[in-house]
Design an enzyme around this catalytic site. Structure first.
Site, PDB file in Angstrom:
ATOM      1  CG  ASP A   1      -0.019   0.049   2.601  1.00 14.87           C
ATOM      2  OD1 ASP A   1       0.539  -0.810   2.541  1.00 14.87           O
ATOM      3  OD2 ASP A   1      -0.440   0.799   3.327  1.00 14.87           O
TER       4      ASP A   1
ATOM      5  CG  ASP B   1       6.636   4.490   2.422  1.00 12.18           C
ATOM      6  OD1 ASP B   1       7.057   3.332   2.582  1.00 12.18           O
ATOM      7  OD2 ASP B   1       6.178   5.259   3.089  1.00 12.18           O
TER       8      ASP B   1
ATOM      9  CD  GLU C   1       4.264   0.531   7.096  1.00 15.90           C
ATOM     10  OE1 GLU C   1       4.760   0.923   8.196  1.00 15.90           O
ATOM     11  OE2 GLU C   1       3.683   1.566   6.305  1.00 15.90           O
ATOM     12  CD  GLU C   2       2.456   4.298   4.608  1.00 17.78           C
ATOM     13  OE1 GLU C   2       2.655   5.033   5.400  1.00 17.78           O
ATOM     14  OE2 GLU C   2       3.406   4.138   3.476  1.00 17.78           O
TER      15      GLU C   2
HETATM   16 ZN   LIG Z   1       6.405   2.212   4.157  1.00 17.51          ZN
END
Ligand SMILES: [Zn+2]
Length: 423
Positions: free
Chosen positions: A95, A154, A187-188
């Site tokens: 993600d 990221d 994860e975010e």
């Molecule tokens: Zn990350």
């Protein structure tokens, strides 16, 4: 003079650079995490990128599963003769941050960065005031956005590194111990560990490939608790309120005054902890204030929480009755305590940076990583850089050389894990 990115230059590079090509393939998937979604994963794009990867990994003849949660898990048995070495789990997340759009990412390449800033297609400027790390990337080729979306380095840089590693391993000429590769989701949103089971992962060590600038090696994170202060007021009609009404909103405001001297994010840096009120809701009857509490040491965390408790007492004595109460809840713990029990593994990581020709910058994250949770659940798990800079917004960019260096560290780690005797 600001430099501009070129799409042609990027297209040219993709012919000769498989790692970069994989990365660019993945940023074209919109995998923005959605904090308001009730589904798992929170957005369809994560499932799409996951199944795209799973198909490609299957074609490489690896054992791969995409779970209902969207998590993709690849199991790679050890090379013959290396079955007994410690097992390693490498993780990256599918993600991207909800802070900026991830739709129609339109990357281009700034060649040979000259140091005087970059102008994105829509006119936004990235310079070293905004992104001081750029000073260390003069002469690099840098992937940038058109200014309307984030880039997604990221953590699609991490995803590309791990997929490219799988391609390399499929050739059979890298000798390695038992490996697991995981592409995680959301994860975010701080939820990825909810969908990971350390017992099921069943590895001795882990590494997340989810850091930022070249050389970063994260071995410590905050200890993190949340705190909630609830203040009860007393509503009385304003016409006859004198001496009776107790306005919780005013008491809440008073409470914020009482904690003015407690360290906060805007007054601290480095290894200093803080208390941060981030949400206040209420009215006359009730006011609720939410805080995060952060410290690198457990002692420090307790001291900060004690200060909040003292402020609650002060407020109660000011009002002459117990109008305020406080509760705390655990969020995550510093991974350092766990990692420090595995010095040989850390040395193996450090050697891998050295073997890849990367100067290591051991780093204390003023936040948490997936490794904070995984380490404390039994999978010691530091974090290494991907090369991405200025993440979570349109200024996000990726020096291509850093991406390759991250790959080189990860490949060196896989080799070093296999050749070290019992760690
Ligand atoms: Zn990350």
């Amino acid at each position: 003079m600001h430099q501009k990115g070129s799409k042609n230059a990027l297209a040219q590079k993709l012919h000769e650079d498989i790692l970069l090509k994989n990365f660019i393939d993945y940023v074209r998937f919109d995998t923005k995490a959605d904090p308001d979604s009730a589904t798992v994963p929170s957005s369809k794009g994560q499932l799409k990128l996951g199944s795209f990867l799973a198909e490609k990994i299957k074609a490489l003849n690896f054992d791969v599963k995409q779970k209902d949660t969207g998590v993709v898990c690849v199991r790679i048995p050890a090379s013959a003769g290396f079955e007994k070495v410690k097992s390693l789990c490498l993780l990256a997340h599918l993600d991207t941050a909800p802070d900026a759009s991830g739709e129609n990412v339109n990357p281009s390449l700034v060649e040979n960065y000259a140091g005087s800033g970059i102008e994105l297609e829509n006119g936004l400027i990235i310079d070293d005031k905004l992104c001081p790390e750029l000073r260390n990337h003069i002469g690099d080729d840098i992937v940038v956005t058109d200014g309307t979306t984030l880039l997604g380095a990221d953590d699609k840089a991490g995803v590309a590194i791990l997929y490219t590693l799988l391609e390399r391993l499929s050739s059979g000429d890298v000798k390695h111990g038992p490996l697991t590769i995981i592409f995680s989701v959301d994860e975010e949103l701080g939820k990825s560990c909810n969908y990971l089971d350390v017992e099921e992962i069943n590895c001795d060590y882990g590494v997340t490939v989810d850091g930022c600038d070249l050389g970063e090696f994260d071995v410590a994170t905050f200890n993190a608790d949340a705190a909630v202060v609830t203040i009860k007021g007393r509503s009385v009609h304003t016409a006859v309120a004198k001496g009776k009404l107790l306005n919780a909103l005013k008491a809440g405001s008073k409470f914020i005054d009482l904690i003015a001297a407690i360290p906060s994010p805007e007054t601290t840096e480095g290894l200093e902890g803080f208390v941060h009120p981030h949400d206040i809701k209420g009215g006359v009857e009730q006011c609720v204030i939410k805080f995060i509490v952060r410290s690198f040491t457990k002692d420090g965390l307790i001291k900060l929480e004690n200060k909040l408790q003292v402020a609650v007492k002060e407020l109660n004595s000011l009002y002459g009755e117990n109008i305020a109460s406080i509760s705390f809840s655990f969020q995550y713990a510093n991974m350092e305590e766990v990692l420090s029990q595995h010095p040989k593994f850390l040395d193996c990581c450090r050697k891998s940076f050295k073997d890849a020709g990367v100067e290591i910058k051991e780093h204390f994250v003023r936040g948490g990583t997936d490794g904070s949770n995984l380490s404390n659940e039994g999978l010691p798990c530091p974090n290494i850089f991907t090369g991405g800079l200025c993440c979570h917004g349109p200024y996000e960019c990726l020096p291509v050389a850093s991406l390759h260096k991250s790959y080189a560290v990860v490949e060196a780690l896989v080799k070093n894990m296999a050749t070290l005797d019992a760690l």
